[in-house]
Design an enzyme around this catalytic site. Sequence first.
Site, mmCIF file in Angstrom:
data_model
loop_
_atom_site.group_PDB
_atom_site.id
_atom_site.type_symbol
_atom_site.label_atom_id
_atom_site.label_comp_id
_atom_site.label_asym_id
_atom_site.label_seq_id
_atom_site.Cartn_x
_atom_site.Cartn_y
_atom_site.Cartn_z
ATOM 1 N N ARG A 15 0.854 -1.200 0.000
ATOM 2 C CA ARG A 15 0.000 0.000 0.000
ATOM 3 C C ARG A 15 0.888 1.248 0.000
ATOM 4 O O ARG A 15 0.932 1.983 -0.982
ATOM 5 C CB ARG A 15 -0.961 -0.033 1.200
ATOM 6 C CG ARG A 15 -2.133 0.939 1.105
ATOM 7 C CD ARG A 15 -1.791 2.343 1.498
ATOM 8 N NE ARG A 15 -1.170 2.389 2.813
ATOM 9 C CZ ARG A 15 -0.465 3.426 3.252
ATOM 10 N NH1 ARG A 15 -0.292 4.500 2.497
ATOM 11 N NH2 ARG A 15 0.089 3.414 4.462
ATOM 12 N N ASP A 16 1.689 1.447 1.038
ATOM 13 C CA ASP A 16 2.552 2.634 1.097
ATOM 14 C C ASP A 16 3.571 2.586 -0.047
ATOM 15 O O ASP A 16 3.910 3.618 -0.655
ATOM 16 C CB ASP A 16 3.285 2.668 2.453
ATOM 17 C CG ASP A 16 3.578 4.073 2.940
ATOM 18 O OD1 ASP A 16 4.117 4.854 2.143
ATOM 19 O OD2 ASP A 16 3.279 4.399 4.097
ATOM 20 N N HIS A 19 3.081 4.261 -3.611
ATOM 21 C CA HIS A 19 3.534 5.622 -3.932
ATOM 22 C C HIS A 19 4.890 5.585 -4.641
ATOM 23 O O HIS A 19 5.148 6.348 -5.568
ATOM 24 C CB HIS A 19 3.719 6.456 -2.654
ATOM 25 C CG HIS A 19 2.458 6.762 -1.913
ATOM 26 N ND1 HIS A 19 1.467 7.555 -2.433
ATOM 27 C CD2 HIS A 19 2.042 6.409 -0.667
ATOM 28 C CE1 HIS A 19 0.492 7.686 -1.540
ATOM 29 N NE2 HIS A 19 0.814 6.991 -0.463
ATOM 30 N N SER A 169 4.017 10.710 8.855
ATOM 31 C CA SER A 169 3.913 10.695 7.385
ATOM 32 C C SER A 169 5.091 11.361 6.691
ATOM 33 O O SER A 169 5.432 11.026 5.558
ATOM 34 C CB SER A 169 2.649 11.434 6.932
ATOM 35 O OG SER A 169 1.543 11.022 7.658
ATOM 36 N N HIS A 196 3.678 4.290 12.880
ATOM 37 C CA HIS A 196 4.009 4.148 11.453
ATOM 38 C C HIS A 196 5.052 5.213 11.138
ATOM 39 O O HIS A 196 4.767 6.413 11.234
ATOM 40 C CB HIS A 196 2.722 4.358 10.650
ATOM 41 C CG HIS A 196 2.873 4.457 9.161
ATOM 42 N ND1 HIS A 196 2.497 3.428 8.299
ATOM 43 C CD2 HIS A 196 3.313 5.457 8.361
ATOM 44 C CE1 HIS A 196 2.711 3.802 7.048
ATOM 45 N NE2 HIS A 196 3.203 5.031 7.049
ATOM 46 N N HIS A 198 8.419 6.941 8.761
ATOM 47 C CA HIS A 198 9.082 7.065 7.442
ATOM 48 C C HIS A 198 10.539 7.416 7.694
ATOM 49 O O HIS A 198 10.866 8.141 8.648
ATOM 50 C CB HIS A 198 8.389 8.120 6.569
ATOM 51 C CG HIS A 198 7.172 7.573 5.891
ATOM 52 N ND1 HIS A 198 7.210 6.973 4.652
ATOM 53 C CD2 HIS A 198 5.882 7.492 6.300
ATOM 54 C CE1 HIS A 198 5.994 6.557 4.312
ATOM 55 N NE2 HIS A 198 5.155 6.862 5.307
ATOM 56 N N TYR A 287 4.752 15.676 3.561
ATOM 57 C CA TYR A 287 4.097 14.383 3.347
ATOM 58 C C TYR A 287 4.916 13.525 2.370
ATOM 59 O O TYR A 287 5.149 13.944 1.215
ATOM 60 C CB TYR A 287 2.753 14.747 2.724
ATOM 61 C CG TYR A 287 1.647 13.761 2.737
ATOM 62 C CD1 TYR A 287 1.272 13.094 3.896
ATOM 63 C CD2 TYR A 287 0.907 13.532 1.575
ATOM 64 C CE1 TYR A 287 0.201 12.225 3.885
ATOM 65 C CE2 TYR A 287 -0.165 12.672 1.558
ATOM 66 C CZ TYR A 287 -0.501 12.016 2.724
ATOM 67 O OH TYR A 287 -1.558 11.170 2.721
HETATM 68 C C1 LIG Z 1 -2.181 8.099 2.513
HETATM 69 C C2 LIG Z 1 -0.846 8.083 3.188
HETATM 70 O O1 LIG Z 1 0.119 7.595 2.307
HETATM 71 C C3 LIG Z 1 -0.913 7.303 4.482
HETATM 72 C C4 LIG Z 1 0.430 7.062 5.066
HETATM 73 O O2 LIG Z 1 1.006 5.998 4.932
HETATM 74 C C5 LIG Z 1 1.118 8.149 5.769
HETATM 75 O O3 LIG Z 1 0.505 9.193 6.029
HETATM 76 O O4 LIG Z 1 2.297 7.968 6.084
HETATM 77 MN MN LIG Z 2 3.145 6.117 5.169
#
Ligand SMILES: C[C@H](O)CC(=O)C(=O)O
Ligand SMILES: [Mn+2]
Length: 341
Positions: A15-16, A19, A169, A196, A198, A287
């Site tokens: 999912r991630d 991107h 994020s 979560h 990054h 983001y």
């Molecule tokens: C929609 C975003 O990609 C959700 C996510 O994984 C994040 O905010 O980090």
């Molecule tokens: Mn993410």
Amino acid sequence: MTKSRDITITEVALRDGSHAIGHQYTLEQVTAVSKALDEANVPYIEVSHGDGLGGSSQQFGTSLTDEMKLIEAAVSVSKQAKVAVLLLPGVGTMKDLRQAADIGAKMARVATHVTEADVSPQHINLAKELGMETVGFLMMSHMAPVAKLVEQAKLMESYGADTVYVVDSAGALLPYEVRERIRAMRQELTVNIGFHGHNNLSLAMANTLVAIEEGATRIDGSIRCLGAGAGNTQTEVLIAVLERMGLNTGVDLYKMMDLAENIVAPILKKPQEIAKDSLVMGYAGVYSSFLLHAQRAAKQFDIDSRDILIELGKRKVVGGQEDMIIDVASEIAKRQKIVNA
Ligand SMILES: C[C@H](O)CC(=O)C(=O)O
Ligand SMILES: [Mn+2]
């Protein structure tokens, strides 16, 4: 019998990581990765467009393959793993969530900007009615002070979320900021706490460990760092680290290493690294999902992608405002033309 898990991992590469590859997952890739994750005993596998159900669009990026087909494929090869879906209210609809549940998704992660939890109750309620496990996912958590984050997390708990996540994020949180956020949430909430991360500032692992120290038990990772920006906490590395710490994830380390090497690495166009743009995202609090959008805009307007990202950070642009990337790029290009004239 498997010992109960101390830490429950959700693998988010499907999912991630969408991107990072411009939402171009094929059915074959998702099937192969899901099957191997299931065999490695990963408990949750998240599959959706990178921006969640319904994300396939001009604004966010069009998926190569219908996400429902990808979810179906993941479900069909998962013997023990549960398939999770992400949903941003307003991007994904109730209909999308029903369809995902119908085809076998078992967990719904309802994601809102960190100050906007009040847009999530309908979707959390519907997920509950559909018999799904529910997660409240507070994105861009670095943008709110601790008290605000706790207030929003409590709202999600009150709507029925089984778990509430601190979502970094932008990969912008520093370890002490993760510590104070998770600690305050642990004091105020009774439901599970998740984290979560990054890796834009190379802090995803450190932040994850701090979150665990403070009581987070639900942790996201992306195998081979296949996530937005510089990727997430690298799942197979996390499993090794937690094993060294005596914490059981129930996940087979060797199988994860083989999957990372043989199946996931070839999916990446280039190895995940902290390059200038992802570094700037962590530095400026942008983001992570904006990375490819900003790089494309920089090319289109022949400007430095870092200038776009810094400006987006200054303007506190959040998920859903992808159209601002072009606006900002065009303004910078105009300004530079005037200066150079
Ligand atoms: C929609 C975003 O990609 C959700 C996510 O994984 C994040 O905010 O980090
Ligand atoms: Mn993410």
